[in-house]
Design a protein around this motif. Structure first.
Motif, short mmCIF file in Angstrom:
data_model
loop_
_atom_site.label_atom_id
_atom_site.label_comp_id
_atom_site.label_asym_id
_atom_site.label_seq_id
_atom_site.Cartn_x
_atom_site.Cartn_y
_atom_site.Cartn_z
N ASP A 1 26.32 -29.95 -33.41
CA ASP A 1 25.18 -29.12 -33.81
C ASP A 1 24.68 -29.51 -35.19
O ASP A 1 23.48 -29.69 -35.40
N TYR B 1 20.97 -31.26 -35.14
CA TYR B 1 20.16 -30.03 -35.02
C TYR B 1 18.68 -30.29 -34.82
O TYR B 1 17.98 -29.47 -34.24
N PRO C 1 15.89 -32.97 -29.96
CA PRO C 1 15.67 -32.07 -28.83
C PRO C 1 16.55 -32.41 -27.62
O PRO C 1 17.06 -33.53 -27.51
N ASP C 2 16.71 -31.45 -26.77
CA ASP C 2 17.30 -31.58 -25.43
C ASP C 2 18.69 -32.22 -25.39
O ASP C 2 18.84 -33.37 -24.95
N VAL D 1 19.15 -18.71 -29.93
CA VAL D 1 19.74 -20.05 -29.93
C VAL D 1 20.71 -20.27 -28.78
O VAL D 1 21.28 -21.36 -28.66
N ARG E 1 20.29 -23.46 -26.57
CA ARG E 1 20.62 -24.68 -27.33
C ARG E 1 22.14 -24.84 -27.47
O ARG E 1 22.69 -25.92 -27.24
N GLU F 1 24.64 -27.76 -26.06
CA GLU F 1 25.52 -28.56 -26.92
C GLU F 1 26.96 -28.52 -26.40
O GLU F 1 27.66 -29.54 -26.42
#
Length: 124
Positions: free
Chosen positions: A56, A60, A63-64, A105, A108, A112
């Motif tokens: 992360d 950060y 994207p994707d 978040v 996301r 991750e």
């Protein structure tokens, strides 16, 4: 009183876990710089939250996470770990999974964790 400067013997941590890396050498010299003296290879045991936190912090602004290659994930984690060290990675990871409770978040963070699971399968 006698003070001993000898370090106590450390037990070798030989877990029944898969071993990954290194995939990159960090701090390679730029053209014209003095050559390096040695390349160190360290073995650092990490948990899933540490891997996700390292990823992360390292990625950060990319994207994707579901589209990231295993190579990209491993290089990113190794680079971040080499820069921050094991203690900082552990500290950053202590509450990382709590981010799953934050709806802003959550997607996301879940992506991750999926990326970590692809790059570092527990039964490699």
């Amino acid at each position: 009183m006698t003070i001993s400067l000898e370090r106590p013997a450390r037990r070798r941590y030989e877990p029944q876990l898969p071993v990954f890396g290194p995939t990159i050498v960090t701090n390679e010299p730029e053209p014209g710089e003095e050559e390096r003296h040695a390349v160190l290879t360290l073995r650092i045991a990490v948990d899933r939250d540490m891997l996700a936190a390292l990823l992360d912090i390292s990625c950060y602004d990319y994207p994707d996470p579901d589209s990231w290659s295993v190579e990209f994930i491993r290089e990113s984690v190794e680079l971040r770990l080499s820069l921050d060290g094991a203690y900082e990675a552990w500290r950053d990871s202590r509450r990382f999974s709590e981010l799953l409770d934050d709806p802003s978040v959550r997607d996301r963070i879940q992506a991750e964790y999926r990326a970590v699971d692809r790059a570092y399968p527990k039964t490699a």
